[in-house]
Design an enzyme around this catalytic site. Structure first.
Site, PDB file in Angstrom:
ATOM      1  N   HIS A   1       0.711  -1.053   0.278  1.00  0.00           N
ATOM      2  CA  HIS A   1       0.347  -0.329  -0.398  1.00  0.00           C
ATOM      3  C   HIS A   1       0.715   1.354   0.028  1.00  0.00           C
ATOM      4  CE1 HIS A   1      -3.480   2.120   1.541  1.00  0.00           C
ATOM      5  NE2 HIS A   1      -2.697   3.189   1.424  1.00  0.00           N
TER       6      HIS A   1
ATOM      7  N   HIS B   1       1.696   5.478  -1.609  1.00  0.00           N
ATOM      8  CA  HIS B   1       1.046   6.774  -2.597  1.00  0.00           C
ATOM      9  C   HIS B   1       2.787   7.461  -3.284  1.00  0.00           C
ATOM     10  CE1 HIS B   1      -3.230   6.557  -0.877  1.00  0.00           C
ATOM     11  NE2 HIS B   1      -2.407   6.176   0.522  1.00  0.00           N
ATOM     12  N   LEU B   2       2.156   7.326  -4.063  1.00  0.00           N
ATOM     13  CA  LEU B   2       3.367   7.683  -4.649  1.00  0.00           C
ATOM     14  C   LEU B   2       3.585   9.012  -5.669  1.00  0.00           C
ATOM     15  CD1 LEU B   2       5.495   4.688  -7.205  1.00  0.00           C
ATOM     16  CD2 LEU B   2       6.147   5.830  -4.772  1.00  0.00           C
ATOM     17  N   ARG B   3       1.719   9.669  -5.765  1.00  0.00           N
ATOM     18  CA  ARG B   3       1.042  10.609  -6.107  1.00  0.00           C
ATOM     19  C   ARG B   3       2.313  10.523  -7.302  1.00  0.00           C
ATOM     20  NH1 ARG B   3      -1.096  10.500  -1.938  1.00  0.00           N
ATOM     21  NH2 ARG B   3      -0.370  11.452  -0.082  1.00  0.00           N
TER      22      ARG B   3
ATOM     23  N   ASN C   1      -5.753   7.389  -5.708  1.00  0.00           N
ATOM     24  CA  ASN C   1      -5.984   8.436  -5.569  1.00  0.00           C
ATOM     25  C   ASN C   1      -5.373  10.210  -5.941  1.00  0.00           C
ATOM     26  OD1 ASN C   1      -3.779   8.409  -3.629  1.00  0.00           O
ATOM     27  ND2 ASN C   1      -4.843   9.076  -1.967  1.00  0.00           N
TER      28      ASN C   1
ATOM     29  N   LYS D   1      -9.450  -0.161  -5.965  1.00  0.00           N
ATOM     30  CA  LYS D   1      -9.921   0.162  -4.448  1.00  0.00           C
ATOM     31  C   LYS D   1     -10.076   1.027  -4.066  1.00  0.00           C
ATOM     32  CE  LYS D   1      -7.652   1.490  -0.637  1.00  0.00           C
ATOM     33  NZ  LYS D   1      -6.512   3.101  -0.370  1.00  0.00           N
TER      34      LYS D   1
ATOM     35  N   HIS E   1     -10.557   0.751   2.018  1.00  0.00           N
ATOM     36  CA  HIS E   1     -10.246   2.148   3.054  1.00  0.00           C
ATOM     37  C   HIS E   1     -11.644   2.224   3.929  1.00  0.00           C
ATOM     38  CE1 HIS E   1      -8.340   5.950   5.163  1.00  0.00           C
ATOM     39  NE2 HIS E   1      -9.705   5.910   4.593  1.00  0.00           N
TER      40      HIS E   1
ATOM     41  N   HIS F   1      -4.630  -0.517   5.983  1.00  0.00           N
ATOM     42  CA  HIS F   1      -4.523   0.558   7.234  1.00  0.00           C
ATOM     43  C   HIS F   1      -4.957   0.478   8.385  1.00  0.00           C
ATOM     44  CE1 HIS F   1      -6.666   3.000   4.816  1.00  0.00           C
ATOM     45  NE2 HIS F   1      -6.443   3.598   3.849  1.00  0.00           N
TER      46      HIS F   1
ATOM     47  N   LEU G   1      -4.813   8.733   7.987  1.00  0.00           N
ATOM     48  CA  LEU G   1      -6.881   8.749   8.011  1.00  0.00           C
ATOM     49  C   LEU G   1      -6.507   6.665   7.658  1.00  0.00           C
ATOM     50  CD1 LEU G   1      -8.580  11.251   6.778  1.00  0.00           C
ATOM     51  CD2 LEU G   1      -8.878  10.321   8.908  1.00  0.00           C
TER      52      LEU G   1
ATOM     53  N   ASP H   1       1.576   2.881   3.424  1.00  0.00           N
ATOM     54  CA  ASP H   1       0.252   3.592   3.012  1.00  0.00           C
ATOM     55  C   ASP H   1       1.497   4.790   3.422  1.00  0.00           C
ATOM     56  OD1 ASP H   1      -1.425   5.740   3.116  1.00  0.00           O
ATOM     57  OD2 ASP H   1      -1.764   5.415   5.187  1.00  0.00           O
TER      58      ASP H   1
ATOM     59  N   HIS I   1       2.624  14.524   1.912  1.00  0.00           N
ATOM     60  CA  HIS I   1       2.022  15.501   1.370  1.00  0.00           C
ATOM     61  C   HIS I   1       3.653  16.512   1.821  1.00  0.00           C
ATOM     62  CE1 HIS I   1      -1.683  13.792   1.135  1.00  0.00           C
ATOM     63  NE2 HIS I   1      -1.724  13.400   2.173  1.00  0.00           N
TER      64      HIS I   1
ATOM     65  N   ALA J   1      -3.998  14.661   5.255  1.00  0.00           N
ATOM     66  CA  ALA J   1      -3.870  13.683   6.580  1.00  0.00           C
ATOM     67  C   ALA J   1      -2.890  12.158   5.357  1.00  0.00           C
ATOM     68  CB  ALA J   1      -4.886  12.287   6.264  1.00  0.00           C
TER      69      ALA J   1
END
Ligand SMILES: NC(=O)N[C@@H](CC(=O)O)C(=O)O
Ligand SMILES: [Zn+2]
Ligand SMILES: [Zn+2]
Length: 346
Positions: A14, A16-18, A42, A100, A137, A175, A220, A248, A252, A264
């Site tokens: 899990h 996030h690489l953006r 996302n 997802k 989620h 998560h 979150l 996760d 940011h 978050a």
């Protein structure tokens, strides 16, 4: 004295690489230690179709520095308009490893998520048929449900009914943050697993709120009370193959975290493996770290384990990790566990 352990190279189930400048900066932080990761969809706009996932995968591979190896395992963002045939084709081609589910409004960039679960019934049935995993989620978003109860209520009101209505659907509770989540996974022997993050093994809600608000510990689902953290620790270090690592790691910029309405997400890509070595050693379970980080995930997803290894070496002095990484969008703070860590990846 020096100790070291060698593990099958881990994967992150899990992540996030953006995109763009952020992707460029954070990708090496994961690729240094991990062979593969389940890439969260996302983005803005979200990765909804097979074609969008293929294009995102190409952007990730283009951002990978020379000489680094990394395999992004792509996911699609489930919406009420998702086409079951597009999902099936993306799965059949090998491009997409999971879909997802974000309840609409539950977390960062989840506005296009699902409001009415009846509208995705056809997609979920198709996924059960073809053996495509649903990553969830797991929080309800009803304003009358306390934020600390949202995971437990989701299990009762949404997850359990969906799973009963869709036999054979393979689900990963992403998560998990509660004993309720741990217990729900343990009472189900097939088709259900859970990822656990590094930070939820380390912080409870006091870390966020006591002695001043700590925006870099806000994510979150939000960290819960200590008894829940201990349940997560016990699950992660138990050797039970239904629990595996999903960091996760969710970058940011500091500007977006340290503000009146902060985003978050905790960014743990840089130091996750040393932190996990610390946690597993503390619980007398160093020999189970490999299962959690390198073996249970591939087994759940039906993928081969990685063939190479990493070595974690315990130092005599605390290791200094960077406190921030620089990105084209601004600095991103690396998760600070709040205690000295003696492990590093050799
Ligand atoms: N975990 C988080 O707090 N944030 C994630 C979204 C998510 O995984 O829910 C993000 O994309 O920033
Ligand atoms: Zn989430
Ligand atoms: Zn996430």
């Amino acid at each position: 004295m020096s100790t070291s352990i060698t593990l099958t190279r881990p994967d992150d189930w899990h992540l996030h690489l953006r995109d763009g400048a952020m992707l460029q900066a954070v990708l090496p932080e994961t690729a240094r230690d991990f062979a593969r990761a389940i890439i969260m969809p996302n983005l803005v706009p979200p990765v909804v179709t097979g074609a969008q996932a293929a294009a995102y995968r190409d952007r990730i591979l283009a951002a990978l520095p020379e000489g680094m190896a990394f395999e992004p395992l792509m996911t699609l963002y489930l919406t009420e308009n998702t086409d079951p045939e597009d999902i099936a084709a993306a799965h059949a081609s090998g491009l997409v490893k999971a879909v997802k589910l974000y309840p609409a409004g539950a977390t960062t960039n989840s506005a296009s998520g699902v409001r009415d679960f009846d509208k995705v019934r056809g997609v979920l049935e198709r996924m059960a048929e073809i053996g495509l995993t649903l990553c969830v989620h797991g929080e309800v978003t009803d304003s009358d449900i306390d934020i600390f109860d949202r995971e437990a209520v989701f299990i009762d009101r949404v997850l359990d009914p969906v799973r009963r209505a869709t036999p054979g659907l393979r689900v990963v509770m992403e998560h998990i943050t509660t004993k309720d989540g741990v217990d729900y996974v343990r009472t189900n022997d097939r088709d259900l697993g859970a990822t656990i993050t590094t930070h939820h093994l380390i912080i409870n809600r006091n870390h966020i709120l006591v002695g001043g608000i700590k925006p870099h510990y806000y994510c979150l689902p939000v960290a819960k009370r200590e008894s829940h953290r201990l349940a997560l620790r016990a699950a992660a270090t138990s050797g039970d193959s239904r629990f595996f690592l999903g960091t996760d790691s969710a970058p940011h910029t500091d500007a977006n975290k340290e503000t009146a309405c902060g985003c978050a997400g905790c960014f743990t890509a840089t130091n996750t493996m040393p932190l996990l070595a610390h946690v597993f050693e503390e619980d007398g379970a160093l020999d189970r770290l490999e299962g959690f980080a390198s073996k249970h995930g591939p087994a759940f997803y039906g993928l081969p384990e990685n063939s190479d290894t990493i070595t974690l070496a315990k130092q005599d002095e605390p290791v200094a990790f960077p406190d921030k990484i620089r990105t084209g969008d601004g600095p991103v703070t690396v998760f600070d566990p709040g205690f000295p860590v003696f492990w590093k990846v050799a």
